[in-house]
Design a protein around this motif. Structure first.
Motif, short mmCIF file in Angstrom:
data_model
loop_
_atom_site.label_atom_id
_atom_site.label_comp_id
_atom_site.label_asym_id
_atom_site.label_seq_id
_atom_site.Cartn_x
_atom_site.Cartn_y
_atom_site.Cartn_z
N GLU A 255 0.26 -4.34 4.14
CA GLU A 255 1.37 -5.63 3.53
C GLU A 255 1.26 -6.54 4.13
O GLU A 255 1.82 -7.75 3.40
CB GLU A 255 2.72 -4.73 3.53
CG GLU A 255 2.99 -3.59 2.56
CD GLU A 255 2.81 -3.86 1.10
OE1 GLU A 255 3.20 -5.14 0.75
OE2 GLU A 255 2.23 -2.80 0.34
N THR B 94 2.96 0.81 11.29
CA THR B 94 3.74 0.90 9.87
C THR B 94 4.96 0.24 9.99
O THR B 94 5.54 -0.25 11.05
CB THR B 94 4.27 2.53 9.91
OG1 THR B 94 5.13 2.81 10.88
CG2 THR B 94 2.97 3.43 9.94
N VAL B 95 5.53 0.18 8.93
CA VAL B 95 7.01 -0.54 8.55
C VAL B 95 8.08 0.32 9.58
O VAL B 95 8.76 -0.25 10.23
CB VAL B 95 7.36 -0.66 7.16
CG1 VAL B 95 8.73 -1.22 7.10
CG2 VAL B 95 6.33 -1.51 6.39
N LYS C 179 2.57 -0.32 4.58
CA LYS C 179 3.85 0.44 3.95
C LYS C 179 3.34 1.08 2.79
O LYS C 179 2.20 0.94 2.39
CB LYS C 179 4.73 -0.68 3.42
CG LYS C 179 5.75 -0.25 2.51
CD LYS C 179 6.69 -1.45 1.98
CE LYS C 179 7.75 -1.09 1.10
NZ LYS C 179 8.53 -2.22 0.53
N ASN C 180 3.72 2.55 2.91
CA ASN C 180 3.02 3.63 2.13
C ASN C 180 1.52 3.79 2.38
O ASN C 180 0.76 3.63 1.33
CB ASN C 180 3.38 3.23 0.82
CG ASN C 180 5.04 3.36 0.49
OD1 ASN C 180 5.67 4.16 1.20
ND2 ASN C 180 5.62 2.53 -0.42
#
Length: 64
Positions: free
Chosen positions: A43, A12-13, A38-39
Protein backbone atom coordinates in the motif's frame (compact mmCIF):
# COMPACT_ATOMS: atom_id res chain seq x y z
CA UNK A 1 2.39 -12.49 -5.66
CA UNK A 2 3.88 -9.03 -6.14
CA UNK A 3 7.47 -7.92 -6.61
CA UNK A 4 9.17 -6.05 -3.78
CA UNK A 5 11.39 -4.27 -6.36
CA UNK A 6 14.40 -3.81 -4.11
CA UNK A 7 12.54 -3.19 -0.86
CA UNK A 8 14.63 -4.48 2.04
CA UNK A 9 11.92 -4.66 4.70
CA UNK A 10 8.18 -5.24 4.93
CA UNK A 11 5.79 -4.24 7.72
CA UNK A 12 2.04 -4.48 8.11
CA UNK A 13 -0.29 -1.60 8.92
CA UNK A 14 -0.74 -3.15 12.37
CA UNK A 15 3.03 -3.12 12.92
CA UNK A 16 3.17 0.47 11.69
CA UNK A 17 0.58 1.46 14.30
CA UNK A 18 2.31 -0.29 17.17
CA UNK A 19 5.97 0.21 16.19
CA UNK A 20 6.00 3.56 14.38
CA UNK A 21 9.09 4.95 16.10
CA UNK A 22 11.11 1.76 15.58
CA UNK A 23 10.11 1.56 11.91
CA UNK A 24 11.09 5.20 11.36
CA UNK A 25 14.48 4.48 12.95
CA UNK A 26 14.87 1.44 10.70
CA UNK A 27 13.88 3.42 7.59
CA UNK A 28 16.74 5.84 8.32
CA UNK A 29 19.27 3.00 8.15
CA UNK A 30 18.21 1.29 4.91
CA UNK A 31 18.51 2.59 1.37
CA UNK A 32 15.24 1.41 -0.14
CA UNK A 33 12.50 2.00 2.41
CA UNK A 34 10.00 -0.23 4.19
CA UNK A 35 7.00 -1.55 2.29
CA UNK A 36 3.77 -1.21 4.25
CA UNK A 37 1.20 -3.93 3.58
CA UNK A 38 -2.54 -3.84 4.15
CA UNK A 39 -4.46 -7.09 3.74
CA UNK A 40 -1.26 -8.71 2.40
CA UNK A 41 -1.01 -6.20 -0.45
CA UNK A 42 1.55 -3.39 -0.81
CA UNK A 43 0.00 0.00 0.00
CA UNK A 44 2.84 2.43 0.78
CA UNK A 45 6.57 2.78 1.37
CA UNK A 46 8.13 4.39 4.43
CA UNK A 47 11.29 6.27 3.42
CA UNK A 48 13.86 8.29 5.29
CA UNK A 49 13.60 12.02 4.65
CA UNK A 50 17.06 12.02 3.05
CA UNK A 51 16.03 9.32 0.57
CA UNK A 52 12.82 11.20 -0.17
CA UNK A 53 14.80 14.36 -0.99
CA UNK A 54 17.17 12.42 -3.23
CA UNK A 55 14.28 10.85 -5.15
CA UNK A 56 12.45 14.17 -5.38
CA UNK A 57 15.51 15.90 -6.83
CA UNK A 58 15.88 13.12 -9.40
CA UNK A 59 12.22 13.52 -10.35
CA UNK A 60 12.65 17.28 -10.75
CA UNK A 61 15.68 16.78 -13.01
CA UNK A 62 13.89 14.26 -15.21
CA UNK A 63 10.83 16.45 -15.64
CA UNK A 64 12.83 19.39 -17.07
Amino acid sequence: MYSTQGIEAIATVTELRSKTSALIDQAKTIKTGIMIQKNNEPEAVLLSYDLYLKLYKQLEKSSK
